[in-house]
Design a protein around this motif. Structure first.
Motif, PDB file in Angstrom:
ATOM      1  N   LEU A 108     -83.131 -50.175 -91.055  1.00 60.30           N
ATOM      2  CA  LEU A 108     -83.083 -51.446 -89.810  1.00 60.30           C
ATOM      3  C   LEU A 108     -82.993 -51.649 -89.526  1.00 60.30           C
ATOM      4  O   LEU A 108     -82.601 -52.866 -88.804  1.00 60.30           O
ATOM      5  CB  LEU A 108     -83.177 -49.854 -88.785  1.00 60.30           C
ATOM      6  CG  LEU A 108     -82.402 -48.851 -88.478  1.00 60.30           C
ATOM      7  CD1 LEU A 108     -83.088 -47.367 -88.279  1.00 60.30           C
ATOM      8  CD2 LEU A 108     -80.869 -48.697 -87.797  1.00 60.30           C
ATOM      9  N   THR A 109     -84.372 -52.469 -89.207  1.00 60.59           N
ATOM     10  CA  THR A 109     -85.580 -53.662 -89.545  1.00 60.59           C
ATOM     11  C   THR A 109     -84.813 -54.527 -90.336  1.00 60.59           C
ATOM     12  O   THR A 109     -84.625 -56.003 -89.744  1.00 60.59           O
ATOM     13  CB  THR A 109     -86.679 -53.751 -89.880  1.00 60.59           C
ATOM     14  OG1 THR A 109     -87.811 -52.716 -90.217  1.00 60.59           O
ATOM     15  CG2 THR A 109     -87.160 -54.471 -89.591  1.00 60.59           C
ATOM     16  N   ALA A 110     -84.206 -54.899 -91.310  1.00 58.11           N
ATOM     17  CA  ALA A 110     -83.603 -55.279 -92.205  1.00 58.11           C
ATOM     18  C   ALA A 110     -81.838 -55.812 -91.903  1.00 58.11           C
ATOM     19  O   ALA A 110     -81.664 -57.258 -91.851  1.00 58.11           O
ATOM     20  CB  ALA A 110     -82.284 -55.030 -93.877  1.00 58.11           C
ATOM     21  N   ARG A 111     -81.213 -55.055 -90.906  1.00 58.08           N
ATOM     22  CA  ARG A 111     -79.719 -55.080 -90.354  1.00 58.08           C
ATOM     23  C   ARG A 111     -80.105 -55.916 -89.150  1.00 58.08           C
ATOM     24  O   ARG A 111     -79.507 -57.042 -89.224  1.00 58.08           O
ATOM     25  CB  ARG A 111     -78.830 -54.139 -90.167  1.00 58.08           C
ATOM     26  CG  ARG A 111     -78.866 -53.243 -91.534  1.00 58.08           C
ATOM     27  CD  ARG A 111     -77.988 -51.895 -90.983  1.00 58.08           C
ATOM     28  NE  ARG A 111     -76.870 -51.885 -92.087  1.00 58.08           N
ATOM     29  CZ  ARG A 111     -76.536 -50.459 -92.627  1.00 58.08           C
ATOM     30  NH1 ARG A 111     -75.725 -50.264 -90.761  1.00 58.08           N
ATOM     31  NH2 ARG A 111     -75.583 -49.949 -92.958  1.00 58.08           N
ATOM     32  N   LEU A 112     -81.507 -55.390 -88.236  1.00 52.17           N
ATOM     33  CA  LEU A 112     -81.546 -55.772 -86.895  1.00 52.17           C
ATOM     34  C   LEU A 112     -82.408 -57.903 -87.302  1.00 52.17           C
ATOM     35  O   LEU A 112     -81.275 -58.504 -86.852  1.00 52.17           O
ATOM     36  CB  LEU A 112     -82.827 -56.015 -86.193  1.00 52.17           C
ATOM     37  CG  LEU A 112     -82.911 -56.415 -85.181  1.00 52.17           C
ATOM     38  CD1 LEU A 112     -81.965 -55.756 -84.454  1.00 52.17           C
ATOM     39  CD2 LEU A 112     -84.212 -55.823 -85.147  1.00 52.17           C
ATOM     40  N   GLN A 113     -83.198 -58.247 -87.990  1.00 54.32           N
ATOM     41  CA  GLN A 113     -82.778 -59.517 -88.640  1.00 54.32           C
ATOM     42  C   GLN A 113     -81.634 -60.407 -89.050  1.00 54.32           C
ATOM     43  O   GLN A 113     -81.328 -61.390 -89.155  1.00 54.32           O
ATOM     44  CB  GLN A 113     -83.814 -59.635 -89.978  1.00 54.32           C
ATOM     45  CG  GLN A 113     -85.455 -59.318 -89.393  1.00 54.32           C
ATOM     46  CD  GLN A 113     -85.478 -60.312 -88.508  1.00 54.32           C
ATOM     47  OE1 GLN A 113     -85.448 -60.734 -88.370  1.00 54.32           O
ATOM     48  NE2 GLN A 113     -85.531 -58.924 -87.074  1.00 54.32           N
ATOM     49  N   LYS A 114     -80.745 -59.791 -90.170  1.00 58.89           N
ATOM     50  CA  LYS A 114     -79.846 -60.734 -90.261  1.00 58.89           C
ATOM     51  C   LYS A 114     -78.003 -60.450 -89.347  1.00 58.89           C
ATOM     52  O   LYS A 114     -77.543 -61.362 -89.403  1.00 58.89           O
ATOM     53  CB  LYS A 114     -78.718 -59.415 -91.772  1.00 58.89           C
ATOM     54  CG  LYS A 114     -79.767 -59.987 -92.935  1.00 58.89           C
ATOM     55  CD  LYS A 114     -78.694 -59.850 -94.223  1.00 58.89           C
ATOM     56  CE  LYS A 114     -79.920 -59.943 -95.383  1.00 58.89           C
ATOM     57  NZ  LYS A 114     -79.202 -59.280 -96.341  1.00 58.89           N
ATOM     58  N   ASP A 138     -78.187 -55.102 -97.477  1.00 53.65           N
ATOM     59  CA  ASP A 138     -79.148 -55.286 -96.187  1.00 53.65           C
ATOM     60  C   ASP A 138     -80.216 -56.032 -96.417  1.00 53.65           C
ATOM     61  O   ASP A 138     -80.787 -56.493 -95.767  1.00 53.65           O
ATOM     62  CB  ASP A 138     -79.173 -53.520 -95.693  1.00 53.65           C
ATOM     63  CG  ASP A 138     -77.826 -53.659 -94.648  1.00 53.65           C
ATOM     64  OD1 ASP A 138     -77.234 -54.400 -94.125  1.00 53.65           O
ATOM     65  OD2 ASP A 138     -77.472 -51.795 -95.405  1.00 53.65           O
ATOM     66  N   VAL A 139     -81.098 -55.643 -97.724  1.00 55.69           N
ATOM     67  CA  VAL A 139     -82.162 -55.301 -98.484  1.00 55.69           C
ATOM     68  C   VAL A 139     -82.055 -56.176 -99.353  1.00 55.69           C
ATOM     69  O   VAL A 139     -81.343 -55.540-100.334  1.00 55.69           O
ATOM     70  CB  VAL A 139     -83.077 -54.485 -98.593  1.00 55.69           C
ATOM     71  CG1 VAL A 139     -84.751 -54.753 -99.053  1.00 55.69           C
ATOM     72  CG2 VAL A 139     -83.064 -53.531 -97.265  1.00 55.69           C
ATOM     73  N   ASP A 140     -82.264 -57.147-100.002  1.00 58.11           N
ATOM     74  CA  ASP A 140     -82.597 -57.890-100.901  1.00 58.11           C
ATOM     75  C   ASP A 140     -83.347 -57.679-102.146  1.00 58.11           C
ATOM     76  O   ASP A 140     -83.027 -57.980-103.519  1.00 58.11           O
ATOM     77  CB  ASP A 140     -81.973 -59.712-100.790  1.00 58.11           C
ATOM     78  CG  ASP A 140     -81.031 -60.165 -99.611  1.00 58.11           C
ATOM     79  OD1 ASP A 140     -79.881 -59.865-100.471  1.00 58.11           O
ATOM     80  OD2 ASP A 140     -80.831 -59.797 -98.705  1.00 58.11           O
ATOM     81  N   PHE A 141     -84.551 -57.809-101.407  1.00 60.26           N
ATOM     82  CA  PHE A 141     -85.745 -57.541-102.427  1.00 60.26           C
ATOM     83  C   PHE A 141     -86.233 -56.939-102.034  1.00 60.26           C
ATOM     84  O   PHE A 141     -87.358 -56.514-101.285  1.00 60.26           O
ATOM     85  CB  PHE A 141     -86.325 -59.064-102.975  1.00 60.26           C
ATOM     86  CG  PHE A 141     -85.706 -60.426-102.525  1.00 60.26           C
ATOM     87  CD1 PHE A 141     -84.987 -60.339-104.358  1.00 60.26           C
ATOM     88  CD2 PHE A 141     -85.269 -61.367-102.136  1.00 60.26           C
ATOM     89  CE1 PHE A 141     -84.428 -61.674-104.744  1.00 60.26           C
ATOM     90  CE2 PHE A 141     -84.253 -62.141-102.208  1.00 60.26           C
ATOM     91  CZ  PHE A 141     -84.051 -62.515-103.533  1.00 60.26           C
ATOM     92  N   VAL A 142     -87.302 -55.886-102.396  1.00 64.24           N
ATOM     93  CA  VAL A 142     -88.123 -54.979-102.256  1.00 64.24           C
ATOM     94  C   VAL A 142     -89.638 -55.036-103.369  1.00 64.24           C
ATOM     95  O   VAL A 142     -89.502 -55.634-104.857  1.00 64.24           O
ATOM     96  CB  VAL A 142     -87.290 -53.587-102.723  1.00 64.24           C
ATOM     97  CG1 VAL A 142     -89.092 -52.486-101.635  1.00 64.24           C
ATOM     98  CG2 VAL A 142     -86.710 -52.847-101.768  1.00 64.24           C
TER      99      VAL A 142
END
Length: 502
Positions: free
Chosen positions: A323-329, A358-362
């Motif tokens: 959710l945080t990733a989508r919001l930022q993108k 959505d998330v490129d790196f962890v």
């Protein structure tokens, strides 16, 4: 003990630091030298030879860079496959959790043994208690016939001298999925059909033989090529990097690593809370007997593997990370997202095809610490004018990092949305306890309940990528949660964005 410095954590820190330094320098020819940098000198400190220590260090470097372990029976360079990995788009390839075979001690599997404290007593209570007649007395001392022993522990309970001990391979004991067995040489072996990548075996191996793949190398490559990387940081970061690493200083420290911005994942946790609260109100008990939380990927995968009949009862809400990733993108379409958190299983979650965009790196906190070391970041030296507080998440969202925090946040939101409604809650931490919880749910004991599962004992603050003692981290997160300007997830400034993120 978790959270305290040891030779294992020291070696891991060296590996992450040197990999980060290599990536920042861009001199990839130095990769062959890294085992000699990590293990200097001529004499071994921990193993039988310096050559074995360097061989293990080489494998650690490879896995930290996202590369597979090398076959033992073939001559290959440490840098084998580097060109394919030296790209910013490299995702994790299974398996995520790996065992370096020649670092494994081949610890004893679960068994009971007689110690030197056996008194050869007249009562022979241990022998009387054994249901399989597996105990014999020879020359005044008892011994256990392992081929007859069923590991019930009744002999140990009966011994008045506590002379009988249980031995169990630490990684095997820590695995809540019974995914660790033995190979033909007695070394630990992972059954990947059962493994959920929680990483508890990794942090409980006293020989540091278990490692998880990393993306430090790929992330720094992306920074060096000019990509705009936004770091979304899980609330469990509190206290991980020492007392000087305050929320106010974290943004400045992260920018020194090359990140373009920093956002707290508590924002996504607030949105997850609202989703789960609405789901529970709508579906329990009208459409299903209970609902389980979804934010812990290892718990969620375990539940679906072992209790497939309950898969539809696990909340469909996206996790706080996503959710945080989508919001930022949405706000910055050209950015790339790096999730920084305590969890190994998040690497597995982000590698799913539905999440990759959505998330490129962890990265874990341990891996981020290596980046701080490589760049010489000193939190105490950050001037006040550079301090920017992370202050967008509510106390409820920040509380996701500890056991009970997810369910507590959902209950508070429901209390606002439907005053007077009673929500019964049960929480479990550690996959063994989570399995017990679902067995009781299967028996109908938790109809009408909200079930919270956490794969790591203590919650996210006990994840495989954390650095500090769990109790200390719980206290730090609690203080951080109380310091939030807003406490209920429904007060989040981002609630209006929720429909757009589905």
């Amino acid at each position: 003990m978790r959270g305290f410095p040891s030779s294992v954590t020291g070696i891991r820190k060296k590996v992450f630091t040197e990999v980060a330094r290599l990536a920042y320098d861009g001199d990839y020819d130095r990769m062959e030298d890294l085992p000699y940098v990590i293990v200097p000198g001529e004499e071994a400190k921990y193993r039988e030879s310096i050559f074995l220590e360097r061989a293990i260090a080489g494998e650690r470097v490879r896995v930290a860079m996202g590369l597979p372990l090398r076959p033992v029976d073939q001559r290959t360079l440490v840098s084998e496959g580097l060109s394919e990995s030296a790209i910013a788009e490299k995702y994790y390839e299974p398996p995520l959790i790996n065992i370096i075979n020649y670092a494994c001690h081949a610890c004893p599997t679960r068994q009971y043994r007689i110690t030197e404290y056996c008194q050869g007593c007249l009562a022979q209570s241990c022998r009387q208690a054994c249901p399989k007649d597996a105990i014999r007395f020879v020359n005044g001392k008892c011994y256990i016939r392992q081929d007859s022993c069923i590991k019930c522990g009744k002999c140990a309970a009966a011994c008045n001298y506590n002379a009988i001990i249980q031995l169990e391979r630490p990684c095997q004991r820590a695995c809540g999925m019974d995914a660790i067995g033995s190979d033909e040489h007695g070394r630990a072996k992972i059954d990947y059909d059962k493994c959920v990548s929680c990483g508890m075996c990794l942090v409980n191996c006293p020989f540091g033989a278990i490692v998880d793949k990393g993306q430090i190398f790929q992330l720094i490559n992306a920074i060096r090529q000019g990509d705009r990387i936004i770091a979304i940081v899980a609330p469990a970061f509190l206290g991980q990097f020492g007392p000087e690493a305050t929320p106010e200083r974290l943004t400045a420290a992260m920018k020194r690593l090359g990140f373009a911005g920093v956002v707290e994942v508590a924002v996504g946790a607030d949105l997850c809370t609202i989703e789960e609260a609405k789901d529970f109100m709508e579906k329990v008990p009208a459409q299903q007997p209970f609902m389980a939380t979804s934010c812990c990927p290892a718990w969620s995968v375990m539940a679906k593997k072992l209790f497939p009949q309950f898969k539809d009862y696990i909340s469909m809400a996206l996790t706080p990370m996503v959710l945080t990733a989508r919001l930022q993108k949405q706000k910055d379409p050209g950015c790339r997202i790096a999730f920084i958190g305590p969890c190994a299983a998040k690497k597995l979650e982000a590698s799913r095809r539905t999440i990759r965009s959505d998330v490129d790196f962890v990265l874990t906190f341990e891996e981020l610490q290596g980046m701080f070391e490589a760049k010489g970041v000193d939190f105490a030296a950050i001037p006040p004018e550079e301090e920017v507080p992370l202050n967008e998440g509510t106390g409820a969202g920040r509380g996701f990092a500890v056991t009970g925090g997810v369910a507590g946040a959902v209950v508070e939101a429901i209390g606002r949305l439907e005053p007077g409604r009673e929500v019964k809650v049960v929480s479990a931490e550690g996959l063994q306890e989570c399995k017990k919880m679902l067995m009781l749910a299967k028996a109908g004991k938790y109809d009408g309940y909200l079930l919270e599962g956490m794969a790591c004992p203590g919650g996210c603050v006990a994840g495989a990528g954390t650095i500090q003692p769990v109790a200390k981290s719980i206290a730090a997160v609690g203080k951080y949660s109380k310091a939030a300007d807003k406490q209920n997830a429904l007060d989040s400034d981002y609630e209006m964005d929720l429909p757009m993120l589905d």
